[in-house]
Design a protein around this motif. Structure first.
Motif, PDB file in Angstrom:
ATOM      1  N   ASN A  33       0.880  -1.166  -0.213  1.00 27.37           N
ATOM      2  CA  ASN A  33      -0.073   0.068   0.035  1.00 27.37           C
ATOM      3  C   ASN A  33       0.734   1.435   0.130  1.00 27.37           C
ATOM      4  O   ASN A  33       0.275   2.329   0.040  1.00 27.37           O
ATOM      5  N   LEU A  34       2.200   1.212  -0.223  1.00 26.47           N
ATOM      6  CA  LEU A  34       3.140   2.307  -0.319  1.00 26.47           C
ATOM      7  C   LEU A  34       2.658   3.191  -1.278  1.00 26.47           C
ATOM      8  O   LEU A  34       2.465   2.838  -2.289  1.00 26.47           O
ATOM      9  N   ASN A  35       2.861   4.512  -1.042  1.00 28.78           N
ATOM     10  CA  ASN A  35       2.715   5.542  -1.944  1.00 28.78           C
ATOM     11  C   ASN A  35       3.926   5.298  -2.938  1.00 28.78           C
ATOM     12  O   ASN A  35       4.897   5.065  -2.574  1.00 28.78           O
ATOM     13  N   PRO A  36       3.871   5.285  -4.255  1.00 25.98           N
ATOM     14  CA  PRO A  36       4.833   5.215  -5.363  1.00 25.98           C
ATOM     15  C   PRO A  36       6.207   6.009  -4.991  1.00 25.98           C
ATOM     16  O   PRO A  36       7.140   5.844  -5.362  1.00 25.98           O
ATOM     17  N   LEU A  37       5.848   7.183  -4.470  1.00 23.24           N
ATOM     18  CA  LEU A  37       7.069   8.101  -4.082  1.00 23.24           C
ATOM     19  C   LEU A  37       7.628   7.753  -2.771  1.00 23.24           C
ATOM     20  O   LEU A  37       8.696   8.409  -2.459  1.00 23.24           O
ATOM     21  N   CYS A  38       7.362   6.894  -1.937  1.00 19.00           N
ATOM     22  CA  CYS A  38       8.041   6.346  -0.956  1.00 19.00           C
ATOM     23  C   CYS A  38       9.182   5.523  -1.261  1.00 19.00           C
ATOM     24  O   CYS A  38       8.929   4.277  -1.291  1.00 19.00           O
ATOM     25  N   PHE A  39      10.353   6.165  -1.218  1.00 17.60           N
ATOM     26  CA  PHE A  39      11.344   5.305  -1.633  1.00 17.60           C
ATOM     27  C   PHE A  39      11.895   4.467  -0.686  1.00 17.60           C
ATOM     28  O   PHE A  39      11.951   4.930   0.426  1.00 17.60           O
ATOM     29  N   THR A  40      12.120   3.306  -0.927  1.00 14.61           N
ATOM     30  CA  THR A  40      12.256   2.226  -0.079  1.00 14.61           C
ATOM     31  C   THR A  40      14.019   1.760   0.185  1.00 14.61           C
ATOM     32  O   THR A  40      14.475   1.210   0.964  1.00 14.61           O
ATOM     33  N   ASP A  41      14.670   2.096  -0.961  1.00 11.61           N
ATOM     34  CA  ASP A  41      15.956   1.939  -1.020  1.00 11.61           C
ATOM     35  C   ASP A  41      16.778   2.840  -0.098  1.00 11.61           C
ATOM     36  O   ASP A  41      16.831   4.154  -0.033  1.00 11.61           O
ATOM     37  N   PRO A  42      17.585   2.295   0.933  1.00 15.98           N
ATOM     38  CA  PRO A  42      18.180   3.023   1.924  1.00 15.98           C
ATOM     39  C   PRO A  42      19.177   4.112   1.353  1.00 15.98           C
ATOM     40  O   PRO A  42      19.452   5.335   1.791  1.00 15.98           O
ATOM     41  N   ALA A  43      19.582   4.010   0.078  1.00 11.60           N
ATOM     42  CA  ALA A  43      20.530   5.004  -0.590  1.00 11.60           C
ATOM     43  C   ALA A  43      19.808   6.159  -0.987  1.00 11.60           C
ATOM     44  O   ALA A  43      20.444   6.917  -1.192  1.00 11.60           O
ATOM     45  N   ALA A  44      18.580   5.939  -1.263  1.00 14.45           N
ATOM     46  CA  ALA A  44      17.572   7.232  -1.589  1.00 14.45           C
ATOM     47  C   ALA A  44      17.706   8.247  -0.470  1.00 14.45           C
ATOM     48  O   ALA A  44      17.413   9.614  -0.915  1.00 14.45           O
ATOM     49  N   PHE A  45      18.044   7.986   0.602  1.00 18.70           N
ATOM     50  CA  PHE A  45      18.088   8.876   1.771  1.00 18.70           C
ATOM     51  C   PHE A  45      19.194   9.901   1.448  1.00 18.70           C
ATOM     52  O   PHE A  45      19.280  10.986   2.125  1.00 18.70           O
ATOM     53  N   ALA A  46      20.248   9.457   0.651  1.00 14.33           N
ATOM     54  CA  ALA A  46      21.524  10.371   0.539  1.00 14.33           C
ATOM     55  C   ALA A  46      20.967  11.761  -0.172  1.00 14.33           C
ATOM     56  O   ALA A  46      21.577  12.903   0.217  1.00 14.33           O
ATOM     57  N   PHE A  47      19.717  11.768  -1.011  1.00  8.50           N
ATOM     58  CA  PHE A  47      19.562  13.119  -1.423  1.00  8.50           C
ATOM     59  C   PHE A  47      18.485  14.030  -0.390  1.00  8.50           C
ATOM     60  O   PHE A  47      18.121  14.914  -0.968  1.00  8.50           O
ATOM     61  N   ILE A  48      18.287  13.472   0.738  1.00  7.08           N
ATOM     62  CA  ILE A  48      17.904  14.451   1.553  1.00  7.08           C
ATOM     63  C   ILE A  48      18.840  14.565   2.683  1.00  7.08           C
ATOM     64  O   ILE A  48      18.444  14.963   3.852  1.00  7.08           O
ATOM     65  N   GLY A  49      20.126  14.194   2.315  1.00  4.49           N
ATOM     66  CA  GLY A  49      21.188  14.556   3.264  1.00  4.49           C
ATOM     67  C   GLY A  49      21.543  13.675   4.179  1.00  4.49           C
ATOM     68  O   GLY A  49      22.390  13.748   5.071  1.00  4.49           O
ATOM     69  N   LEU A  50      21.087  12.233   3.964  1.00  2.00           N
ATOM     70  CA  LEU A  50      21.316  11.053   4.958  1.00  2.00           C
ATOM     71  C   LEU A  50      22.293  10.137   4.048  1.00  2.00           C
ATOM     72  O   LEU A  50      21.745   9.570   3.055  1.00  2.00           O
ATOM     73  N   THR A  51      23.593  10.029   4.677  1.00  2.00           N
ATOM     74  CA  THR A  51      24.277   8.937   4.195  1.00  2.00           C
ATOM     75  C   THR A  51      24.462   7.856   5.220  1.00  2.00           C
ATOM     76  O   THR A  51      24.327   8.026   6.262  1.00  2.00           O
ATOM     77  N   GLY A  52      24.894   6.696   4.539  1.00  3.95           N
ATOM     78  CA  GLY A  52      25.070   5.444   5.417  1.00  3.95           C
ATOM     79  C   GLY A  52      23.782   4.813   6.359  1.00  3.95           C
ATOM     80  O   GLY A  52      23.772   4.057   7.227  1.00  3.95           O
TER      81      GLY A  52
END
Length: 407
Positions: A33-52
């Motif tokens: 039921n996830l929204n299509p824009l709910c990125f689940t790959d942890p690497a995606a957090f990098a472009f909101i400033g979170l790495t690792g």
């Protein structure tokens, strides 16, 4: 509830093309039921400033009370951000997203990731129920049973449309803490804190009451409570709830113009927790500042074990009492004022002064799922964030992307 994709159908073919171009690791299973824009790959957090950021998925069983839900074992996931400065005796903060939202969205606006980097604590972002046969959108399913004074115990919250549905999400969250501590034994288990927005705040308060041995303090936004204080009944023992209840310090932050979870529900929750905590004194301080928001600080003090309860009530602010949310979390021009005070800092400054008297007994009872064929200690790396950042930015420039008005 406001949709993530605004109603501009002429842009949809381009939007879908961009999403398909950037969808590596993002496409959700048909049963999700996830929204299509709910990125689940942890690497995606990098472009909101979170790495690792690391993702861990576990298999959990549901002590389900619904007649039409299978109660079988389901995969549930969570994300962990450990800043490099988080060393010996680092605190742990769990931040739960709202209904129809996800860890990726909440990390973009709540400020907890930035606070983790500043204050050197471990941040965990769990994912709510994602099975579309259980609920139409992501959600936290929480026990009810609270008597608001009318003799009718409240139902569970907050999944399902036509009938109440409940899975054992609190046990899932406790398992998340247990596994996180198992992997990072430097965490100070006397300093486990619960945060969240809306439905996530309701989950935080439920954890603070049902698992009070685990939770040192709660600091959450735009929520209330439907969960009764444990009584020691056999049904509660089955779920492993803490009894007797250990008074838990809480700070609740709420906009007075909230149309999703009314400010009145916040005052009720604050009063019920204050009563359960044995508080004896209540004071209200009005903070007025022409360059910031005016807000009331309603404090219950003189509580058992110093478990004070505070409600921050912000004038002219709605369901997203976080700085910078107008035009991003919700549409501008709806009569609400943007939040100008750092409410996440207020929550952290309250919580960090509290710790549990005794370290909780933590035992992981789930079964860890394989992480895309990787070893457990491997971090996911991907070049995908570059492509997704382009798609995300393009959608934003077209006015197509907007955080869900989650609750």
């Amino acid at each position: 509830m406001m949709s993530l994709l605004r109603n501009r159908s002429s842009f949809m073919p381009l939007a879908l093309t961009l999403l398909l171009m950037a969808s590596t690791g993002v496409v959700h299973a048909a049963e999700s039921n996830l929204n299509p824009l709910c990125f689940t790959d942890p690497a995606a957090f990098a472009f909101i400033g979170l790495t690792g950021v690391e993702r861990t998925c576990i298999n959990v069983g549901g002590k389900d009370v619904s007649d039409d839900y299978d109660g079988a074992v389901h995969e549930r996931c969570f994300y962990t951000y450990t800043p490099s400065c988080a060393g010996e005796d680092a605190p742990l903060v769990m931040d739960m997203h709202g209904t129809e939202s996800c860890p990726f969205f909440s990390a973009a606006y709540t400020g907890w990731a930035q606070k983790a980097a500043e204050e050197c604590f471990v941040l965990v972002l769990p994912m709510g129920n994602t099975d579309k046969d259980f609920a139409p959108g992501t959600c936290w399913s929480l026990p009810g049973g609270l008597d608001f004074g009318d003799g009718n115990p409240s139902p569970s919250c907050c999944c399902g449309v036509t009938k109440v549905r409940e899975t054992d999400d609190l046990s899932f969250l406790r398992n998340v803490v247990a596994l996180t501590v198992e992997k990072n034994p430097k965490i100070d288990t006397k300093r486990v804190y619960m945060a969240g927005h809306s439905n996530g705040c309701i989950a935080s308060i439920s954890m603070g009451t049902k698992h009070s041995d685990l939770v040192a303090a709660v600091g959450c936004h735009s929520g209330t409570t439907f969960t009764n204080i444990p009584t020691g009944a056999d049904s509660e023992k089955e779920f492993g709830y803490t009894y007797p209840y250990i008074p838990t310090p809480m700070i609740m932050i709420h906009g007075k113009e909230d149309d999703n979870v009314s400010y009145g529900l916040a005052t009720v929750a604050k009063g019920l927790v204050s009563q359960a905590n044995g508080c004896t004194t209540e004071t209200t301080v009005t903070n007025e500042n022409p360059t910031l928001n005016n807000y009331d600080e309603i404090k219950s003090t003189g509580c058992t074990n110093g478990a004070d309860v505070t409600l921050i009530a912000i004038d002219d602010v709605g369901h997203f009492p976080y700085p910078g949310c107008i035009g991003y979390c919700y549409e501008d021009g709806d009569g609400e004022t943007d939040t100008l005070i750092d409410t996440t800092a207020l929550a952290w400054d309250f919580m960090k002064t509290h710790s549990s008297a005794v370290a909780p007994v933590l035992k992981y009872t789930g079964v860890e799922a394989e992480k895309d064929g990787e070893k457990d200690d491997d971090k996911k790396t991907s070049s995908a964030p570059i492509a997704r950042s382009f798609a995300f930015a393009t959608l934003g420039s077209l006015g197509l992307f907007n955080i869900a008005n989650a609750w």
